[in-house]
Design a protein around this motif. Sequence first.
Motif, short mmCIF file in Angstrom:
data_model
loop_
_atom_site.label_atom_id
_atom_site.label_comp_id
_atom_site.label_asym_id
_atom_site.label_seq_id
_atom_site.Cartn_x
_atom_site.Cartn_y
_atom_site.Cartn_z
N LEU A 103 18.91 7.14 7.34
CA LEU A 103 19.04 7.94 6.13
C LEU A 103 17.75 8.68 5.79
CD1 LEU A 103 20.65 8.71 3.53
CD2 LEU A 103 19.78 6.59 2.52
N VAL A 104 16.62 8.09 6.13
CA VAL A 104 15.32 8.67 5.77
C VAL A 104 15.16 10.07 6.36
CG1 VAL A 104 12.83 8.41 6.13
CG2 VAL A 104 14.21 6.45 5.43
N ILE A 105 15.67 10.29 7.56
CA ILE A 105 15.48 11.59 8.21
C ILE A 105 16.23 12.69 7.47
CG2 ILE A 105 17.42 11.54 9.82
CD1 ILE A 105 13.81 12.68 10.55
N VAL B 271 0.83 -1.21 0.00
CA VAL B 271 0.00 0.00 0.00
C VAL B 271 0.87 1.26 0.00
CG1 VAL B 271 -0.29 0.34 2.50
CG2 VAL B 271 -2.15 0.91 0.96
N THR B 272 2.08 1.19 0.55
CA THR B 272 3.00 2.32 0.46
C THR B 272 3.38 2.59 -0.98
OG1 THR B 272 3.90 1.85 2.67
CG2 THR B 272 5.24 3.21 1.21
N PHE C 141 12.10 1.46 1.55
CA PHE C 141 12.41 2.11 2.83
C PHE C 141 11.53 1.58 3.95
CE2 PHE C 141 14.21 5.94 0.45
CZ PHE C 141 15.51 5.67 0.83
N VAL C 142 10.20 1.51 3.71
CA VAL C 142 9.29 1.14 4.78
C VAL C 142 9.40 -0.34 5.12
CG1 VAL C 142 7.20 0.46 3.51
CG2 VAL C 142 7.00 1.76 5.65
N ALA C 143 9.88 -1.15 4.19
CA ALA C 143 9.99 -2.60 4.45
C ALA C 143 10.90 -2.90 5.62
CB ALA C 143 10.47 -3.32 3.19
N ALA D 131 7.48 9.48 6.25
CA ALA D 131 8.88 9.83 6.05
C ALA D 131 9.49 8.96 4.96
CB ALA D 131 9.65 9.67 7.37
N CYS D 132 9.13 7.68 4.93
CA CYS D 132 9.64 6.79 3.87
C CYS D 132 9.08 7.19 2.51
CB CYS D 132 9.27 5.34 4.20
SG CYS D 132 10.13 4.65 5.62
#
Length: 724
Positions: free
Chosen positions: A362-364, A126-127, A146-148, A420-421
């Motif tokens: 890294l995402v931030i 869904v992301t 990223f979200v995984a 964020a992802c």
Amino acid sequence: ESLFPFKEMPRGLFEFIILAVLAVLAFLVRLFSVLRYESVIHEFDPYFNYRTTKFLVEQGIYNFHNWFDEMTWYPLGRIIGGTIYPGLMWSAGIMYKVLNFLAFPIDVRNCCVFISPLFASFTVIVTYLMTKEVRDKKAGLFAAAFVAIAPGYISRSVAGSFDNECISIFALLFVFYLWIKAVKTGSMFWAACTALAYFYMAAAWGGYIFIINLIPLYTLVMLFFGRYSTRLYVAYTTFYVLGIFLSMQITFIGFAPVQSGEHMIAFGCFALLQVFMGFSFVKSLMDPARFVRLLRIGGASIIGVAVAAYVILTSIGYITPWTGRFYNLLDPTYAKEHIPIIASVSEHQPTTWASFFFDLHLVIFLFPAGMYFCFRDLAENAPARTRKNDGLVFILIYGLTSIYFAGVMVRLMLVLTPIACIIAGIAISTIMSKYMTELKLQMEKREREQPKADATRRAPVRRQKQSSELTQVWEESIAPVVPYVVVGMLTIFLAFYGRHCVWVTSEAYSSPSIVLAARQADGSKRIFDDFREAYYWLRWNTPADARIMSWWDYGYQITAMANRTVIVDNNTWNNSHIATVGSAMASREEDAYPIMRALDVDYVLVVFGGLTGYASDDINKFLWMVRIGGGVFPRIKERDYLTSQGEFRVDGQASETTLNTLMYKMCYYRFGEVMTSHERPTGWDNVRNCEIGKKDITLNYIDEAYTTEHWIVRIYKVREPETF
């Protein structure tokens, strides 16, 4: 296309394979705890969820929603069906029924353990869909990647983390994905689907309040900044009417959507849209001068009536005020000053910068870049991107609000992590697309100019101006290298991100709190299984109707694993009942005994880490017991438990009040005879790093019943009056 590694494979199929691999990765990376320990449920709340799910499967949904549980909050009890969000239990129960129908023999406990990784895989999908709606497929794949493995999401979705959040993040993103589809298309169908998804979210987690406030906020922003359209009107009106009606079917929510102050923004936005559309219709029928006059009179009248109605309904109690948790989000100091039981929970504390980096890495750093690219696309306002830009506005509002709430409360890092992802995926896909395109152009240019290379070398070189030479140096020597540097550095950063996420998952978020582990001097691992040891002792060595008093943290585990009645548990719905337990723990033994007798307590359980160094013990929580107890019973004053310097100590400098409390006696009884280290005196507390202040402890009203192998859990039997 020359850079595409699988020329013969359709691009859509290749993207599907990548997404499938990411979904499988999200599932597998969350299995560390199962591989390292066993298939075990984590933390505290998940044990209540497991117990209720088992009841649902065995007794059926009707009995489940009418279940009055006499084993909790003795002697009050608890109506389970009316005090929980049942979506998690529904999901696990359906999973159990479907798998057994398909001849996969799996028990309820394992369904509860593995449902979190399963829904993490759904979240990856869904992301991708949500990011694709507002940007493109490349950004969607990066966001899904990223979200995984993002630690901020893994913290609540590892195998065994059977809590509401494990399914609600999927539900949250699914609502937002369908909402963006509804706004882009103006379709009542997609708006109705959004309402259905919202119903599932409302059944799963109290965080549905975030949705019912964020969507109206987005609608108001679109209205006031000139991006309003009939598509938005159709989407919001359909969603609000159906969503509110469906959410009211959840017993725990009831009439809150039409009475709670937390839902009034959504209702106000709905009413405003109706007024706006009404005035728009009237405007088409009247001349401008008369319409302006009507607008002034009508607008002032409507505002006056709305304010008066709100004040009257609030004063008579029809509209309830905001809850303490909601106030705490707006004012982080509110809970500490007014509701200490909320402030006592570690996950309700403000988030540190270290936690942001630990959970996002890294995402931030990509998050601000992604916000910039989103704002840039909005500023360009290309007609072809109007509908995608409507989705980008929602992404920006979601990102800005969630980063604020995540800063206020560490628990809400969970809400920030997905967006964020998504924004980081937009950032890195934009950067990589730009420089990969330049690399492709360089390769094509090099292929075209290769035959002319020798001739160019033999040609005479004319001396040019210095500025031209600098430009030539840049174009021929530096500019061609920049894409390689940028792509290479980003690749390295992504590799570090993957390594960090796997390490955090393995070391920080895959250790069940009920089974503790520590590294010994030789590097080997030592397991502390004291909690289950204590619970099973209670199960097999106490009467079936025995009542156990402990601090509320352990109530769910005692009920689920020991199958015994508890005085308080993790639901924390009755502050005065918890304060009564806190006052008993903070009182002298002779003063605590009448309280325990009034509550019909048979056994008292405390958690003590002084021998093993387990820091999350009851001594470290003791001041919260004092504060919560003192909030209801004025005789308990925090200053009496502190030294003259305002410190809480357990050594020789501890206050006399502390040394004589029931909690101190139960934790340190016989501990003064124990040598924890050859270099330390007896009675050395390895958590507080001090020698305890009182070693010759005697018990007059309770008897030691059982102490686990590593002294982490200690159980005491309350004496009967006739034994004195």
